[in-house]
Design an enzyme around this catalytic site. Structure first.
Site, PDB file in Angstrom:
ATOM      1  N   LEU A   1      67.200  34.045  10.719  1.00 34.17           N
ATOM      2  CA  LEU A   1      67.276  35.342  10.048  1.00 34.17           C
ATOM      3  C   LEU A   1      67.486  35.193   8.544  1.00 34.17           C
ATOM      4  CD1 LEU A   1      69.496  37.434  12.492  1.00 34.17           C
ATOM      5  CD2 LEU A   1      67.013  37.230  12.409  1.00 34.17           C
TER       6      LEU A   1
ATOM      7  N   THR B   1      72.389  40.924   7.683  1.00 31.83           N
ATOM      8  CA  THR B   1      72.002  39.525   7.472  1.00 31.83           C
ATOM      9  C   THR B   1      72.228  39.133   6.025  1.00 31.83           C
ATOM     10  OG1 THR B   1      70.398  39.490   9.283  1.00 31.83           O
ATOM     11  CG2 THR B   1      70.083  37.887   7.522  1.00 31.83           C
TER      12      THR B   1
ATOM     13  N   HIS C   1      75.928  38.747   5.365  1.00 36.33           N
ATOM     14  CA  HIS C   1      76.378  37.459   5.906  1.00 36.33           C
ATOM     15  C   HIS C   1      75.984  36.311   4.980  1.00 36.33           C
ATOM     16  CE1 HIS C   1      77.032  34.628   9.415  1.00 36.33           C
ATOM     17  NE2 HIS C   1      76.153  33.907   8.727  1.00 36.33           N
ATOM     18  N   GLU C   2      74.718  36.290   4.553  1.00 37.76           N
ATOM     19  CA  GLU C   2      74.236  35.181   3.723  1.00 37.76           C
ATOM     20  C   GLU C   2      74.839  35.204   2.319  1.00 37.76           C
ATOM     21  OE1 GLU C   2      72.940  32.851   5.165  1.00 37.76           O
ATOM     22  OE2 GLU C   2      72.197  33.776   7.006  1.00 37.76           O
TER      23      GLU C   2
ATOM     24  N   THR D   1      91.910  34.982   9.134  1.00 37.43           N
ATOM     25  CA  THR D   1      90.893  35.157  10.167  1.00 37.43           C
ATOM     26  C   THR D   1      91.331  34.371  11.395  1.00 37.43           C
ATOM     27  OG1 THR D   1      89.621  33.285   9.290  1.00 37.43           O
ATOM     28  CG2 THR D   1      89.002  35.487   8.534  1.00 37.43           C
TER      29      THR D   1
END
Length: 438
Positions: free
Chosen positions: A181, A219, A222-223, A248
């Protein structure tokens, strides 16, 4: 845990035939870079030391200071569906700003550590020469797909060269192979010429060519997170592997779909985090720890510090959008849209019939809006063709649309009233127009 890993492998195998599970190529790309440059490990270690010093000095964190990053989007396409519209590009910028500023409509209070990163993104308005730009470049390719070897980032291999990466986030949109992706280059790893983010056409922005379940623009979120030094939420390993962020929860593997409530490593996985592998509709947060890690890059000595003072979204000094120096002929195209911009497309071909550039379709209900492009063209003759899908041109019936190409301030091709299409030939330099044939 073995069952979970097996399930993940099954999902990925399905994804080889149909893009079903999120597949980010960033870590694969990083390993390729490391194999070619053994100094990358040391540089990344130095970056971690810089990040840790930043985190220890709370005075550097300057809450309320918003960092704005200029973005240039390079669209590389073979089919019309891959030539994403201006509107789809703007939707992706909107998503980035919503997600990084936590104004996304799906934000909730499930995780108290969710944070506004105080990082924003703007389509560049000034190119590297100080000239006005749309922040978008477009290039036709005969290639069916691209890998994670960065070839789309070089004009010499059929791609598009990066704008100076010290001033712009370069975002390439193209068709990627192997169900990937997108992928990003971590800071301080590869060379400047390849620094940036690559996103699959069908996973880019909202609407248009974007395809579920990756049709909400996450996407790119995220990137860009990787580009800003965030690791995958599970640390790309089992429970003992860390993502270098304290708030996290530890996880043992990627989550797919929307596995809300899944537990691993004795805690609930944060499947809603943008750095997991969940579907777009499941993602909705960065944490305070991730925010600090990203913002460390913009502190003095940080790998992205120069971007905080970039003039890429400032006021232009005039001129065209050539995206770099031009020693040939600068040709400027201006299209004034009519009411139905979705019907308008155009192409520019050289005298060999090869497509140099193309554009459209545009957005409806923008009558009078001007779209501009600039090209750096060698001497020769060219055909500019403009098309109207309805067959009534762009003038007169539904607004006063028109087009005009200029070189050195003089018009070389223009028009407005035509049927389904119109082609105008023009020549640059000392090349004479082709002689008429009998």
């Amino acid at each position: 845990m073995k069952i979970r890993i097996l399930l993940a492998l099954v999902i990925l195998l399905i994804g080889m035939n149909d893009v079903f599970a999120r597949n980010c190529g960033t870590m694969e790309h990083l390993e390729q870079l490391k194999a070619n440059d053994p100094t990358i490990e040391l540089r990344m270690q130095q970056m971690e030391e810089h990040t840790n010093k930043f985190l220890q000095n709370s005075g550097q964190q300057k809450a309320g200071t918003v960092i704005s990053i200029p973005v240039v989007v390079h669209v590389i396409y073979k089919t019309s569906a891959q030539n994403v519209s201006d509107a789809q590009i703007q939707s992706q910028l909107d998503v980035l700003n919503e997600d990084f500023r936590r104004t996304n409509s799906d934000a909730n209070n499930k995780w108290s550590q969710a944070a506004d990163t105080e990082i924003e993104f703007c389509l560049a308005t000034v190119d590297p020469n100080g000239n006005a730009t749309s922040g978008i470049t477009r290039k036709y390719t005969s290639k069916t797909s691209w890998g994670t070897d960065d070839k789309m980032k070089y004009a010499s291999s059929g791609g598009v060269d990066a704008w100076p990466t010290s001033d712009y986030l370069n975002l390439w949109v193209c068709n990627l192979s192997n169900s990937i992706l997108g992928y990003a280059q971590f800071p301080n790893t590869g060379v400047a010429a390849t620094d940036g983010v690559v996103v699959l056409t069908s996973a880019f922005g909202r609407g248009g060519s974007a395809s579920a379940p990756f049709n909400q623009g996450r996407t790119a979120t995220h990137e860009v997170g990787h580009w800003l030094n965030l690791r995958h939420i599970w640390g790309d390993g089992a429970c003992g592997q860390d993502d270098f962020v304290s708030d996290t929860p530890t996880s043992d593997a990627a989550n797919y779909g929307c596995a809300t409530g899944h537990t691993s490593c004795s805690s609930t996985d944060m499947v809603e985090n943008y750095m997991d592998y969940s579907d777009d509709a499941c993602m909705n947060l960065f944490t305070s720890g991730q925010k600090s890690r990203m913002r460390a890059l913009f502190a003095s000595g940080g790998a992205r510090a120069s971007l905080a003072s970039s003039g890429g979204c400032g006021s232009a000094g005039g001129g065209g959008n050539t995206g770099g120096g031009c020693s040939d002929n600068v040709v400027n195209l201006t299209i004034t849209l009519d009411q139905y911009g979705s019907e308008t497309t155009w192409s520019l071909k050289d005298d060999n019939g090869s497509t140099v550039a193309s554009g459209g379709p545009y957005t409806d209900n923008q009558s009078g809006t001007q779209k501009t492009e600039s090209f750096c063209l060698p001497n020769g003759c060219y055909d500019f063709t403009i098309n109207d899908a309805y067959g009534d041109g762009i003038c007169c019936g539904y607004g006063n649309g028109s087009y005009n190409l200029t070189n050195d301030g003089s018009s070389v091709a223009s028009g407005a009233s035509f049927g389904s299409s119109e082609t105008k030939n023009f020549c640059l330099g000392s090349t004479a127009p082709p002689a008429p044939t009998c």
